[in-house]
Write a protein that holds these residues in place. Structure first.
Motif, PDB file in Angstrom:
ATOM      1  N   PRO A  73      12.175  -8.107   8.264  1.00 36.46           N
ATOM      2  CA  PRO A  73      11.251  -9.182   7.912  1.00 36.46           C
ATOM      3  C   PRO A  73      10.211  -8.680   6.909  1.00 36.46           C
ATOM      4  CG  PRO A  73      10.756  -8.339  10.095  1.00 36.46           C
ATOM      5  CD  PRO A  73      12.021  -7.676   9.646  1.00 36.46           C
ATOM      6  N   LEU A  74       9.875  -9.520   5.956  1.00 28.58           N
ATOM      7  CA  LEU A  74       8.889  -9.165   4.948  1.00 28.58           C
ATOM      8  C   LEU A  74       7.489  -9.266   5.549  1.00 28.58           C
ATOM      9  CD1 LEU A  74       8.500  -8.429   1.958  1.00 28.58           C
ATOM     10  CD2 LEU A  74       8.280 -10.873   1.501  1.00 28.58           C
ATOM     11  N   PRO A  75       6.705  -8.204   5.479  1.00 28.75           N
ATOM     12  CA  PRO A  75       5.349  -8.242   6.049  1.00 28.75           C
ATOM     13  C   PRO A  75       4.399  -9.013   5.122  1.00 28.75           C
ATOM     14  CG  PRO A  75       5.790  -6.078   5.116  1.00 28.75           C
ATOM     15  CD  PRO A  75       7.041  -6.887   4.964  1.00 28.75           C
ATOM     16  N   LEU A  76       4.327 -10.316   5.326  1.00 27.39           N
ATOM     17  CA  LEU A  76       3.538 -11.174   4.448  1.00 27.39           C
ATOM     18  C   LEU A  76       2.048 -10.847   4.480  1.00 27.39           C
ATOM     19  CD1 LEU A  76       5.376 -14.563   4.985  1.00 27.39           C
ATOM     20  CD2 LEU A  76       5.525 -13.019   3.026  1.00 27.39           C
ATOM     21  N   ASP A  77       1.562 -10.317   5.604  1.00 25.93           N
ATOM     22  CA  ASP A  77       0.148  -9.944   5.644  1.00 25.93           C
ATOM     23  C   ASP A  77      -0.147  -8.814   4.657  1.00 25.93           C
ATOM     24  OD1 ASP A  77       1.753  -8.373   7.370  1.00 25.93           O
ATOM     25  OD2 ASP A  77      -0.025  -7.633   8.419  1.00 25.93           O
ATOM     26  N   LEU A  78       0.804  -7.899   4.442  1.00 26.40           N
ATOM     27  CA  LEU A  78       0.620  -6.834   3.450  1.00 26.40           C
ATOM     28  C   LEU A  78       0.670  -7.383   2.030  1.00 26.40           C
ATOM     29  CD1 LEU A  78       2.746  -3.941   4.972  1.00 26.40           C
ATOM     30  CD2 LEU A  78       0.260  -4.212   5.000  1.00 26.40           C
ATOM     31  N   ILE A  79       1.505  -8.383   1.814  1.00 24.32           N
ATOM     32  CA  ILE A  79       1.556  -9.044   0.507  1.00 24.32           C
ATOM     33  C   ILE A  79       0.206  -9.695   0.219  1.00 24.32           C
ATOM     34  CG2 ILE A  79       2.695 -10.824  -0.878  1.00 24.32           C
ATOM     35  CD1 ILE A  79       4.519  -8.421  -0.164  1.00 24.32           C
ATOM     36  N   ASP A  80      -0.354 -10.359   1.225  1.00 20.55           N
ATOM     37  CA  ASP A  80      -1.660 -10.999   1.064  1.00 20.55           C
ATOM     38  C   ASP A  80      -2.751  -9.965   0.785  1.00 20.55           C
ATOM     39  OD1 ASP A  80      -0.472 -13.459   1.532  1.00 20.55           O
ATOM     40  OD2 ASP A  80      -1.042 -13.513   3.655  1.00 20.55           O
ATOM     41  N   GLN A  81      -2.720  -8.842   1.492  1.00 18.94           N
ATOM     42  CA  GLN A  81      -3.721  -7.792   1.265  1.00 18.94           C
ATOM     43  C   GLN A  81      -3.587  -7.200  -0.136  1.00 18.94           C
ATOM     44  OE1 GLN A  81      -3.737  -4.807   4.380  1.00 18.94           O
ATOM     45  NE2 GLN A  81      -3.537  -6.368   5.958  1.00 18.94           N
ATOM     46  N   GLY A  82      -2.343  -6.971  -0.569  1.00 16.07           N
ATOM     47  CA  GLY A  82      -2.124  -6.458  -1.922  1.00 16.07           C
ATOM     48  C   GLY A  82      -2.583  -7.444  -2.981  1.00 16.07           C
ATOM     49  N   ALA A  83      -2.342  -8.731  -2.726  1.00 20.37           N
ATOM     50  CA  ALA A  83      -2.793  -9.761  -3.658  1.00 20.37           C
ATOM     51  C   ALA A  83      -4.316  -9.798  -3.717  1.00 20.37           C
ATOM     52  CB  ALA A  83      -2.241 -11.113  -3.242  1.00 20.37           C
ATOM     53  N   ALA A  84      -4.969  -9.597  -2.571  1.00 20.41           N
ATOM     54  CA  ALA A  84      -6.435  -9.566  -2.546  1.00 20.41           C
ATOM     55  C   ALA A  84      -6.984  -8.405  -3.368  1.00 20.41           C
ATOM     56  CB  ALA A  84      -6.938  -9.486  -1.106  1.00 20.41           C
ATOM     57  N   LEU A  85      -6.215  -7.321  -3.483  1.00 20.19           N
ATOM     58  CA  LEU A  85      -6.618  -6.191  -4.325  1.00 20.19           C
ATOM     59  C   LEU A  85      -6.386  -6.475  -5.810  1.00 20.19           C
ATOM     60  CD1 LEU A  85      -5.255  -3.069  -2.402  1.00 20.19           C
ATOM     61  CD2 LEU A  85      -7.645  -3.637  -2.842  1.00 20.19           C
ATOM     62  N   GLY A  86      -5.694  -7.553  -6.118  1.00 26.02           N
ATOM     63  CA  GLY A  86      -5.404  -7.891  -7.504  1.00 26.02           C
ATOM     64  C   GLY A  86      -4.069  -7.376  -7.994  1.00 26.02           C
ATOM     65  N   LEU A  87      -3.221  -6.896  -7.084  1.00 28.20           N
ATOM     66  CA  LEU A  87      -1.940  -6.327  -7.492  1.00 28.20           C
ATOM     67  C   LEU A  87      -0.940  -7.390  -7.930  1.00 28.20           C
ATOM     68  CD1 LEU A  87      -1.552  -3.585  -4.753  1.00 28.20           C
ATOM     69  CD2 LEU A  87      -2.592  -3.411  -7.017  1.00 28.20           C
ATOM     70  N   ARG A  88      -1.078  -8.601  -7.420  1.00 25.06           N
ATOM     71  CA  ARG A  88      -0.162  -9.687  -7.753  1.00 25.06           C
ATOM     72  C   ARG A  88      -0.423 -10.245  -9.146  1.00 25.06           C
ATOM     73  NH1 ARG A  88      -0.835 -14.819  -6.704  1.00 25.06           N
ATOM     74  NH2 ARG A  88       1.000 -16.110  -6.713  1.00 25.06           N
ATOM     75  N   THR A  89      -1.639 -10.110  -9.643  1.00 23.43           N
ATOM     76  CA  THR A  89      -2.014 -10.630 -10.962  1.00 23.43           C
ATOM     77  C   THR A  89      -2.365  -9.497 -11.932  1.00 23.43           C
ATOM     78  OG1 THR A  89      -4.289 -10.902 -10.186  1.00 23.43           O
ATOM     79  CG2 THR A  89      -2.843 -12.827 -10.039  1.00 23.43           C
ATOM     80  N   LEU A  90      -1.847  -8.328 -11.662  1.00 25.73           N
ATOM     81  CA  LEU A  90      -2.178  -7.136 -12.433  1.00 25.73           C
ATOM     82  C   LEU A  90      -1.875  -7.280 -13.923  1.00 25.73           C
ATOM     83  CD1 LEU A  90      -3.171  -4.204 -11.882  1.00 25.73           C
ATOM     84  CD2 LEU A  90      -0.781  -3.553 -11.756  1.00 25.73           C
ATOM     85  N   ALA A  91      -0.741  -7.848 -14.273  1.00 26.28           N
ATOM     86  CA  ALA A  91      -0.319  -7.926 -15.673  1.00 26.28           C
ATOM     87  C   ALA A  91      -0.801  -9.185 -16.385  1.00 26.28           C
ATOM     88  CB  ALA A  91       1.199  -7.829 -15.764  1.00 26.28           C
ATOM     89  N   LEU A  92      -1.433 -10.101 -15.662  1.00 26.02           N
ATOM     90  CA  LEU A  92      -1.993 -11.290 -16.315  1.00 26.02           C
ATOM     91  C   LEU A  92      -3.164 -10.891 -17.192  1.00 26.02           C
ATOM     92  CD1 LEU A  92      -2.178 -14.050 -13.550  1.00 26.02           C
ATOM     93  CD2 LEU A  92      -0.730 -14.033 -15.565  1.00 26.02           C
ATOM     94  N   ALA A  93      -3.345 -11.600 -18.282  1.00 21.39           N
ATOM     95  CA  ALA A  93      -4.478 -11.342 -19.166  1.00 21.39           C
ATOM     96  C   ALA A  93      -5.786 -11.599 -18.422  1.00 21.39           C
ATOM     97  CB  ALA A  93      -4.387 -12.225 -20.399  1.00 21.39           C
ATOM     98  N   GLU A  94      -6.815 -10.869 -18.810  1.00 20.12           N
ATOM     99  CA  GLU A  94      -8.117 -11.012 -18.142  1.00 20.12           C
ATOM    100  C   GLU A  94      -8.696 -12.409 -18.315  1.00 20.12           C
ATOM    101  OE1 GLU A  94     -10.824  -7.462 -18.265  1.00 20.12           O
ATOM    102  OE2 GLU A  94      -9.370  -6.859 -19.793  1.00 20.12           O
ATOM    103  N   ASP A  95      -8.472 -13.029 -19.463  1.00 23.45           N
ATOM    104  CA  ASP A  95      -9.060 -14.346 -19.711  1.00 23.45           C
ATOM    105  C   ASP A  95      -8.453 -15.461 -18.863  1.00 23.45           C
ATOM    106  OD1 ASP A  95      -6.672 -14.150 -21.134  1.00 23.45           O
ATOM    107  OD2 ASP A  95      -7.360 -15.448 -22.755  1.00 23.45           O
TER     108      ASP A  95
END
Length: 157
Positions: A73-95
């Protein structure tokens, strides 16, 4: 005494290697090597992700229910924590709400995440890279305006 081509030092000849360079074996031309010395910012990001992996991801990844099944099973709580660190939007432009990270930084993050759990690494790293590509290069303004806000607001979008 006969000198082989491999014994030649860099003298501007096709197929020889300059210091810090390499040979492209497809067409035997000189190529330039990348500078892979990490910046202070990249080192800080790496250390932050490494701490997150050590403290949060690895303990979950080593639990028997994550190790035994073929399709854990995928640990969705870890995905949420990583996203809170900004890892999910890392490559998006700052603007547009991301970190504007370059390719090397994204690779560093993916490598650190994979050291803890490959499933978590794939979800976060691929979402970051594909999000950066889709929102940064492939979408028009209308698509970006419609799809970017839900992507930024919902970590499971």
């Amino acid at each position: 005494m006969q000198r082989s081509a491999g014994a030649l030092k860099f003298a501007g000849l096709k197929g020889t290697r300059p210091p810090g360079g390499g040979t492209n074996h497809n067409n035997n031309t000189l190529v330039t090597m990348y500078d892979l010395h990490l910046s202070e910012e990249q080192l800080a990001i790496r250390d932050t992700v490494r701490d997150f992996v050590t403290q949060e991801i690895t303990p979950v990844a080593l639990q028997p229910e994550r190790l035994e099944p073929f399709d854990p099973p995928l640990p969705l709580d870890l995905i949420d924590q990583g996203a809170a660190l900004g890892l999910r939007t890392l490559a998006l432009a700052e603007d547009v709400g991301g970190a504007g990270a370059d390719t090397l930084t994204c690779c560093i993050v993916a490598e650190e995440l994979a050291a803890g759990d490959v499933d978590v690494a794939v979800v976060l790293a691929e979402t970051a890279v594909l999000g950066g590509l889709l929102f940064g290069r492939l979408m028009n303004a209308e698509q970006r305006e419609r799809l970017l806000p839900p992507f930024l607001d919902d970590n499971r979008y």
